[in-house]
Scaffold this motif. Sequence first.
Motif, PDB file in Angstrom:
ATOM      1  N   ALA A  28       0.843  -1.195   0.000  1.00  0.00           N
ATOM      2  CA  ALA A  28       0.000   0.000   0.000  1.00  0.00           C
ATOM      3  C   ALA A  28       0.878   1.244   0.000  1.00  0.00           C
ATOM      4  N   PRO A  29       1.328   1.704  -1.173  1.00  0.00           N
ATOM      5  CA  PRO A  29       2.198   2.880  -1.246  1.00  0.00           C
ATOM      6  C   PRO A  29       1.557   4.104  -0.613  1.00  0.00           C
ATOM      7  N   ASN A  30       2.394   4.968  -0.125  1.00  0.00           N
ATOM      8  CA  ASN A  30       1.920   6.205   0.489  1.00  0.00           C
ATOM      9  C   ASN A  30       1.598   7.213  -0.615  1.00  0.00           C
ATOM     10  N   PRO A  31       0.324   7.611  -0.778  1.00  0.00           N
ATOM     11  CA  PRO A  31      -0.029   8.513  -1.877  1.00  0.00           C
ATOM     12  C   PRO A  31       0.514   9.927  -1.704  1.00  0.00           C
ATOM     13  N   LEU A  32       1.009  10.235  -0.519  1.00  0.00           N
ATOM     14  CA  LEU A  32       1.571  11.567  -0.310  1.00  0.00           C
ATOM     15  C   LEU A  32       3.074  11.598  -0.586  1.00  0.00           C
ATOM     16  N   ALA A  33       3.643  10.454  -0.873  1.00  0.00           N
ATOM     17  CA  ALA A  33       5.069  10.391  -1.182  1.00  0.00           C
ATOM     18  C   ALA A  33       5.304  10.802  -2.632  1.00  0.00           C
ATOM     19  N   PRO A  34       6.489  11.348  -2.943  1.00  0.00           N
ATOM     20  CA  PRO A  34       6.777  11.740  -4.331  1.00  0.00           C
ATOM     21  C   PRO A  34       6.737  10.536  -5.261  1.00  0.00           C
ATOM     22  N   THR A  94       5.058  10.245 -11.641  1.00  0.00           N
ATOM     23  CA  THR A  94       3.807  10.743 -12.230  1.00  0.00           C
ATOM     24  C   THR A  94       3.371  12.028 -11.555  1.00  0.00           C
ATOM     25  N   TRP A  95       3.333  12.018 -10.220  1.00  0.00           N
ATOM     26  CA  TRP A  95       2.881  13.210  -9.503  1.00  0.00           C
ATOM     27  C   TRP A  95       3.845  14.374  -9.697  1.00  0.00           C
ATOM     28  N   ASP A  96       5.140  14.081  -9.739  1.00  0.00           N
ATOM     29  CA  ASP A  96       6.114  15.158  -9.966  1.00  0.00           C
ATOM     30  C   ASP A  96       5.842  15.869 -11.289  1.00  0.00           C
ATOM     31  N   ALA A  97       5.397  15.110 -12.293  1.00  0.00           N
ATOM     32  CA  ALA A  97       5.098  15.715 -13.597  1.00  0.00           C
ATOM     33  C   ALA A  97       3.779  16.482 -13.576  1.00  0.00           C
ATOM     34  N   LEU A  98       2.807  15.992 -12.804  1.00  0.00           N
ATOM     35  CA  LEU A  98       1.483  16.625 -12.771  1.00  0.00           C
ATOM     36  C   LEU A  98       1.429  17.847 -11.858  1.00  0.00           C
ATOM     37  N   ALA A  99       2.155  17.788 -10.763  1.00  0.00           N
ATOM     38  CA  ALA A  99       1.995  18.758  -9.686  1.00  0.00           C
ATOM     39  C   ALA A  99       2.085  20.231 -10.108  1.00  0.00           C
ATOM     40  N   PRO A 100       3.057  20.628 -10.921  1.00  0.00           N
ATOM     41  CA  PRO A 100       3.139  22.066 -11.240  1.00  0.00           C
ATOM     42  C   PRO A 100       1.868  22.619 -11.870  1.00  0.00           C
ATOM     43  N   GLN A 143     -13.206  25.040   1.072  1.00  0.00           N
ATOM     44  CA  GLN A 143     -13.969  25.815   0.088  1.00  0.00           C
ATOM     45  C   GLN A 143     -13.823  25.237  -1.318  1.00  0.00           C
ATOM     46  N   ASP A 144     -12.629  24.779  -1.648  1.00  0.00           N
ATOM     47  CA  ASP A 144     -12.373  24.221  -2.983  1.00  0.00           C
ATOM     48  C   ASP A 144     -11.565  22.947  -2.840  1.00  0.00           C
ATOM     49  N   LEU A 145     -11.842  22.000  -3.726  1.00  0.00           N
ATOM     50  CA  LEU A 145     -11.124  20.733  -3.673  1.00  0.00           C
ATOM     51  C   LEU A 145     -10.906  20.205  -5.091  1.00  0.00           C
ATOM     52  N   THR A 146      -9.694  19.753  -5.357  1.00  0.00           N
ATOM     53  CA  THR A 146      -9.371  19.120  -6.637  1.00  0.00           C
ATOM     54  C   THR A 146      -9.102  17.652  -6.392  1.00  0.00           C
ATOM     55  N   LEU A 147      -9.847  16.801  -7.087  1.00  0.00           N
ATOM     56  CA  LEU A 147      -9.674  15.359  -6.957  1.00  0.00           C
ATOM     57  C   LEU A 147      -8.836  14.865  -8.132  1.00  0.00           C
ATOM     58  N   VAL A 148      -7.727  14.215  -7.828  1.00  0.00           N
ATOM     59  CA  VAL A 148      -6.758  13.798  -8.846  1.00  0.00           C
ATOM     60  C   VAL A 148      -6.556  12.296  -8.783  1.00  0.00           C
ATOM     61  N   ILE A 149      -6.635  11.650  -9.941  1.00  0.00           N
ATOM     62  CA  ILE A 149      -6.307  10.224 -10.068  1.00  0.00           C
ATOM     63  C   ILE A 149      -5.062  10.173 -10.941  1.00  0.00           C
ATOM     64  N   ASP A 150      -3.914  10.014 -10.314  1.00  0.00           N
ATOM     65  CA  ASP A 150      -2.629  10.243 -10.977  1.00  0.00           C
ATOM     66  C   ASP A 150      -2.489   9.530 -12.316  1.00  0.00           C
ATOM     67  N   GLU A 151      -2.858   8.261 -12.370  1.00  0.00           N
ATOM     68  CA  GLU A 151      -2.561   7.448 -13.547  1.00  0.00           C
ATOM     69  C   GLU A 151      -3.688   7.413 -14.577  1.00  0.00           C
ATOM     70  N   ASN A 152      -4.744   8.175 -14.361  1.00  0.00           N
ATOM     71  CA  ASN A 152      -5.815   8.212 -15.358  1.00  0.00           C
ATOM     72  C   ASN A 152      -5.398   9.017 -16.582  1.00  0.00           C
ATOM     73  N   PRO A 153      -6.004   8.748 -17.747  1.00  0.00           N
ATOM     74  CA  PRO A 153      -5.656   9.517 -18.955  1.00  0.00           C
ATOM     75  C   PRO A 153      -5.888  11.013 -18.780  1.00  0.00           C
ATOM     76  N   SER A 154      -6.914  11.367 -18.033  1.00  0.00           N
ATOM     77  CA  SER A 154      -7.170  12.758 -17.662  1.00  0.00           C
ATOM     78  C   SER A 154      -7.141  12.808 -16.136  1.00  0.00           C
ATOM     79  N   PRO A 155      -6.003  13.139 -15.538  1.00  0.00           N
ATOM     80  CA  PRO A 155      -5.822  12.953 -14.092  1.00  0.00           C
ATOM     81  C   PRO A 155      -6.761  13.769 -13.203  1.00  0.00           C
ATOM     82  N   VAL A 156      -7.127  14.982 -13.617  1.00  0.00           N
ATOM     83  CA  VAL A 156      -8.028  15.785 -12.782  1.00  0.00           C
ATOM     84  C   VAL A 156      -9.447  15.258 -12.976  1.00  0.00           C
TER      85      VAL A 156
END
Length: 263
Positions: free
Chosen positions: A22-28, A31-37, A80-93
Amino acid sequence: MTRLLLAPLLVALSTAALAQEAPNPLAPSPTWDALAPDILKGAVPVPAGEALALQAPTRAEDAATVPIHLVQPESAPWVQDLTLVIDENPSPVAAEITFGESMMPLDFELRVRINQYSDVRAIARTETGEALMAGAFVKASGGCSAPASSSDALAGMGEMRLREFGLAEDGRREAQVMIRHPQFSGLQRDQVTQLWIPAHFIDRLEVRQGDEMLFTMTGGISISENPVFRFRYTDNGAPGFQVRAVDTEGNVFEQTLPKTPPA
């Protein structure tokens, strides 16, 4: 004596195995490094800790309808605002959601598609401007290309239903809004012709009680077919919910869903 010595060792090995599984989803991650900016736009989120939890099955029963449950304790700040991200999906947001104050503390569930084993993360902005991140790792595959559950997925498109669950243990009311829509992802094939089905999904949703906004959502292909939203809210006495959905074909669906009067 040997058994007594082996027992803690086996527990330690099992714990280590679970940690690897069960990887830690908050760890770098690459994929996330590329999406995050692009997603964070300069924000620096901190682990949400007890302020916000994202609950999801470790292994999904159905990759096309994975429940994602966002929960806060009573003393948590207003998200107030929330973005739901699925890192490995074709459209991550998967969705960008704005919540009204009557939704606080957050207890909100929706269903998503997950295309392959992935971190799922919620990046929340609180009323103080703080950015929080919560997440879970979900084992699922094929959700974005899974065929529609019905051979006539367009039948009844735009129909809405309300289900009520009465008072929750915290004294608020709990409800579920269901919208009939195929939510075609653009990655599915017609089961007869084998041609690709063009993307066609709800990209804007508003749910109000009377004139008060409960939540709005900008969604994408990751929201499941026939979307379902379950939530707790503080009742303002309005007789019903006003629900308005707009899809990518320009169809507008609006309906008033009457509430059951409080007992």
